[in-house]
Design an enzyme around this catalytic site. Sequence first.
Site, PDB file in Angstrom:
ATOM      1  CE1 TYR A   1       1.211 -12.233   4.687  1.00 21.11           C
ATOM      2  CE2 TYR A   1       0.232 -14.400   4.702  1.00 21.11           C
ATOM      3  CZ  TYR A   1      -0.002 -13.033   4.635  1.00 21.11           C
ATOM      4  OH  TYR A   1      -1.186 -12.588   4.205  1.00 21.11           O
TER       5      TYR A   1
ATOM      6  CG  ASN B   1       3.044  -0.289   4.299  1.00 27.67           C
ATOM      7  OD1 ASN B   1       2.383  -0.526   3.580  1.00 27.67           O
ATOM      8  ND2 ASN B   1       4.042   0.808   3.858  1.00 27.67           N
ATOM      9  CB  VAL B   2       2.913  -6.448   7.389  1.00 25.89           C
ATOM     10  CG1 VAL B   2       1.226  -6.309   7.609  1.00 25.89           C
ATOM     11  CG2 VAL B   2       3.338  -6.958   5.940  1.00 25.89           C
ATOM     12  CG  ASP B   3       7.301  -2.542   5.121  1.00 28.23           C
ATOM     13  OD1 ASP B   3       7.580  -1.662   6.223  1.00 28.23           O
ATOM     14  OD2 ASP B   3       6.939  -2.135   3.953  1.00 28.23           O
TER      15      ASP B   3
ATOM     16  CG  HIS C   1      -3.742  -4.059   7.543  1.00 27.89           C
ATOM     17  ND1 HIS C   1      -3.775  -3.507   6.309  1.00 27.89           N
ATOM     18  CD2 HIS C   1      -4.906  -3.862   7.952  1.00 27.89           C
ATOM     19  CE1 HIS C   1      -4.849  -3.052   5.980  1.00 27.89           C
ATOM     20  NE2 HIS C   1      -5.718  -3.046   7.058  1.00 27.89           N
TER      21      HIS C   1
ATOM     22  CB  CYS D   1       1.890 -21.256  21.279  1.00 28.75           C
ATOM     23  SG  CYS D   1       1.730 -20.138  22.486  1.00 28.75           S
TER      24      CYS D   1
ATOM     25  CB  THR E   1      -2.739   3.766   1.141  1.00 28.65           C
ATOM     26  OG1 THR E   1      -3.795   2.914   1.350  1.00 28.65           O
ATOM     27  CG2 THR E   1      -3.337   5.173   1.433  1.00 28.65           C
TER      28      THR E   1
ATOM     29  CB  ALA F   1       6.459   7.884  -1.361  1.00 30.07           C
TER      30      ALA F   1
HETATM   31  P1  OAD Z   1      -2.158  -1.191  -2.869  1.00 32.93           P
HETATM   32  O1  OAD Z   1      -1.231  -1.940  -3.376  1.00 32.93           O
HETATM   33  O2  OAD Z   1      -3.548  -1.412  -2.812  1.00 32.93           O
HETATM   34  O3  OAD Z   1      -1.912   0.385  -3.417  1.00 32.93           O
HETATM   35  C1  OAD Z   1      -0.718   1.209  -3.420  1.00 32.93           C
HETATM   36  C2  OAD Z   1      -0.757   2.407  -3.879  1.00 32.93           C
HETATM   37  O4  OAD Z   1       0.373   3.010  -3.759  1.00 32.93           O
HETATM   38  C3  OAD Z   1      -1.210   2.698  -5.099  1.00 32.93           C
HETATM   39  O5  OAD Z   1      -2.285   3.783  -4.858  1.00 32.93           O
HETATM   40  C4  OAD Z   1      -0.247   3.136  -5.943  1.00 32.93           C
HETATM   41  O6  OAD Z   1      -0.530   4.517  -6.874  1.00 32.93           O
HETATM   42  C5  OAD Z   1       0.665   4.084  -4.888  1.00 32.93           C
HETATM   43  N1  OAD Z   1       2.312   4.198  -5.370  1.00 32.93           N
HETATM   44  C6  OAD Z   1       2.833   3.013  -5.665  1.00 32.93           C
HETATM   45  N2  OAD Z   1       3.986   3.463  -5.821  1.00 32.93           N
HETATM   46  C7  OAD Z   1       4.185   4.555  -5.438  1.00 32.93           C
HETATM   47  C8  OAD Z   1       5.439   5.381  -4.908  1.00 32.93           C
HETATM   48  N3  OAD Z   1       6.644   5.147  -5.487  1.00 32.93           N
HETATM   49  N4  OAD Z   1       4.907   6.646  -4.386  1.00 32.93           N
HETATM   50  C9  OAD Z   1       3.635   6.920  -3.940  1.00 32.93           C
HETATM   51  N5  OAD Z   1       2.691   6.122  -4.259  1.00 32.93           N
HETATM   52  C10 OAD Z   1       3.109   5.108  -4.747  1.00 32.93           C
HETATM   53  O7  OAD Z   1      -1.503  -1.040  -1.338  1.00 32.93           O
HETATM   54  P2  OAD Z   1      -2.427  -0.571   0.038  1.00 32.93           P
HETATM   55  O8  OAD Z   1      -3.091   0.690  -0.342  1.00 32.93           O
HETATM   56  O9  OAD Z   1      -1.267  -0.302   1.005  1.00 32.93           O
HETATM   57  O10 OAD Z   1      -3.764  -5.336   3.404  1.00 32.93           O
HETATM   58  O11 OAD Z   1      -3.146  -1.915   0.363  1.00 32.93           O
HETATM   59  C11 OAD Z   1      -4.021  -1.905   1.430  1.00 32.93           C
HETATM   60  C12 OAD Z   1      -4.033  -3.200   1.935  1.00 32.93           C
HETATM   61  O12 OAD Z   1      -4.529  -4.103   0.914  1.00 32.93           O
HETATM   62  C13 OAD Z   1      -2.782  -3.823   2.514  1.00 32.93           C
HETATM   63  O13 OAD Z   1      -2.322  -3.573   3.842  1.00 32.93           O
HETATM   64  C14 OAD Z   1      -2.909  -5.211   2.465  1.00 32.93           C
HETATM   65  C15 OAD Z   1      -3.635  -5.230   0.898  1.00 32.93           C
HETATM   66  O14 OAD Z   1      -4.566  -6.298   0.873  1.00 32.93           O
HETATM   67  C16 OAD Z   1      -3.586  -6.930   3.912  1.00 32.93           C
HETATM   68  O15 OAD Z   1      -3.065  -7.618   3.538  1.00 32.93           O
HETATM   69  C17 OAD Z   1      -4.687  -7.045   5.135  1.00 32.93           C
END
Ligand code: OAD
Length: 228
Positions: free
Chosen positions: A53, A89-91, A105, A132, A172, A215
């Site tokens: 992290y 997103n955590v960014d 998250h 802490c 996502t 996006a």
């Molecule tokens: P993923 O990595 O699972 O999915 C990313 C998605 O973004 C995919 O469907 C890609 O097709 C799409 N993608 C990539 N580049 C893109 C772009 N330029 N424009 C549009 N779409 C694009 O990420 P998340 O769905 O965010 O949780 O993952 C969900 C959670 O899983 C995260 O929050 C994290 C992870 O484990 C924790 O850490 C708790």
Amino acid sequence: MEKIVILTGAGLSAESGLGTFRDEGGLWAQHRIEDVATPEGFQRNPRLVMDFYNARREQAAQAQLNAAHKALARLQKEFPGEVIIVTQNVDGLHEKAGSAVIHMHGALDGALCAACDHRWQAPLRMAPGDACPKCNAPAARPDIVWFGEIPYHMEEIAAHLAGCTLFVAIGTSGQVYPAAGFVQEALMHGAQTVEINLNATDVSGAFQTHLIGPASQEVTRWVENLLN
Ligand code: OAD
């Protein structure tokens, strides 16, 4: 009044240079989820988890906004109805763009005390056993929701989904619940649904409209259409 709920994922920040999780070469190809994103992994090897992290915090702090973050901030400001942004997103890039956002998250710039639940601003580098500032226990951890933990603000999000007229998921993969189930909740309450992604996802079938492409382009165009 129109009410839009927007769910964002890692794809939104991909064009800011931040890696996604499940795309080819993504974070989960380089690190095991069980090692760096579970309470058990943290217990086994806190140094490894803190380093993971710390690296992501440093990368996020240097990342630049892309056009999609900016377009969503503009939508939130100029849309005559309500615009709720829920992010996985955590960014911190939504905030940098000026958006108000619900962090389901957690966030990289947050620290959490595992002993007393106190929260504070995380330093750029956290170390195992950091104290802490409130209870002094050596129990600091990143304020990130790990697998097996319950995402934040779920009641508030459910209420927003129940009242929305339009639900939009951006960048996502629809592989992680409960976020992946939000589209079904929105549909149940009669909302229109739009998915914006580079390609089809596990939950694409639930969406009525699909905008396929990066996006930065698709979100910008979609926002312009809505505001005009
Ligand atoms: P993923 O990595 O699972 O999915 C990313 C998605 O973004 C995919 O469907 C890609 O097709 C799409 N993608 C990539 N580049 C893109 C772009 N330029 N424009 C549009 N779409 C694009 O990420 P998340 O769905 O965010 O949780 O993952 C969900 C959670 O899983 C995260 O929050 C994290 C992870 O484990 C924790 O850490 C708790």
